[in-house]
Design an enzyme around this catalytic site. Structure first.
Site, PDB file in Angstrom:
ATOM      1  N   CYS A 163       0.823  -1.207   0.000  1.00  0.00           N
ATOM      2  CA  CYS A 163       0.000   0.000   0.000  1.00  0.00           C
ATOM      3  C   CYS A 163       0.857   1.257   0.000  1.00  0.00           C
ATOM      4  O   CYS A 163       1.984   1.272   0.485  1.00  0.00           O
ATOM      5  CB  CYS A 163      -0.926  -0.005   1.214  1.00  0.00           C
ATOM      6  SG  CYS A 163      -2.076  -1.407   1.169  1.00  0.00           S
ATOM      7  N   ASP A 164       0.288   2.325  -0.541  1.00  0.00           N
ATOM      8  CA  ASP A 164       0.992   3.593  -0.610  1.00  0.00           C
ATOM      9  C   ASP A 164       0.576   4.499   0.547  1.00  0.00           C
ATOM     10  O   ASP A 164      -0.148   4.089   1.453  1.00  0.00           O
ATOM     11  CB  ASP A 164       0.783   4.259  -1.980  1.00  0.00           C
ATOM     12  CG  ASP A 164      -0.683   4.478  -2.317  1.00  0.00           C
ATOM     13  OD1 ASP A 164      -1.521   4.554  -1.387  1.00  0.00           O
ATOM     14  OD2 ASP A 164      -1.003   4.587  -3.513  1.00  0.00           O
ATOM     15  N   ILE A 165       0.987   5.735   0.494  1.00  0.00           N
ATOM     16  CA  ILE A 165       0.719   6.699   1.562  1.00  0.00           C
ATOM     17  C   ILE A 165      -0.768   6.926   1.782  1.00  0.00           C
ATOM     18  O   ILE A 165      -1.204   7.289   2.869  1.00  0.00           O
ATOM     19  CB  ILE A 165       1.467   8.038   1.282  1.00  0.00           C
ATOM     20  CG1 ILE A 165       1.495   8.931   2.521  1.00  0.00           C
ATOM     21  CG2 ILE A 165       0.834   8.793   0.139  1.00  0.00           C
ATOM     22  CD1 ILE A 165       2.529   8.522   3.515  1.00  0.00           C
ATOM     23  N   GLY A 170      -2.947   4.636   1.861  1.00  0.00           N
ATOM     24  CA  GLY A 170      -3.528   3.471   2.531  1.00  0.00           C
ATOM     25  C   GLY A 170      -4.267   2.541   1.586  1.00  0.00           C
ATOM     26  O   GLY A 170      -5.104   1.744   2.017  1.00  0.00           O
TER      27      GLY A 170
END
Length: 140
Positions: free
Chosen positions: A17-19, A21
């Protein structure tokens, strides 16, 4: 996908997952590829053996329609259905479905060809394996 040829399950891992979420867009291609490889192994195709014989399967086009994001811990299915386009292209129609509610998260169309010495060759070796497994390729 109501009439699929293969499916496998996954669970989203936190590091995918990225920043925001949500699963990073590039990670979905890993899910799709892993499903394709499991499917080909399931029907008895060995990529290493094909490569040693000078034949390589190459993705030449990837079309992804992101519908909704997956989040950490989501359990999901990757489904695929086989098809063909013309005499050389093998098509993998794939979907990612969230298990909790059956929601379509991603719709994909992956176009592949077989090559030998970097030139396209007939996919007959694949088509024979598909047919032995009860899968008839239709034009898509």
């Amino acid at each position: 996908m109501k009439d699929f040829d293969f499916e496998t399950d996954f669970q989203v891992r936190d590091y995918e997952c990225d920043i925001q979420g949500i699963v990073n867009n590039a990670v979905y291609q890993n899910y799709l590829e892993h499903c394709r490889h499991k499917f080909l192994n399931h029907i008895g195709l060995n990529f290493k053996q094909l490569h040693n014989e000078g034949i390589d399967a190459v993705v030449i086009r990837t079309e992804l329609d992101y519908k909704f994001p997956l989040r950490p811990g989501d359990d999901f299915l990757v489904q695929l259905k086989m098809g063909k386009q013309g005499k050389l292209r093998i098509i993998f129609l794939q979907q990612i479905i969230r298990k909790t509610d059956g929601k379509l998260m991603l719709d994909a169309r992956i176009t592949t060809v077989l090559t030998k010495n970097n030139r396209p060759v007939s996919p007959d070796i694949l088509i024979e394996k598909f047919e032995e497994s009860g899968i008839k390729l239709e034009e898509v």
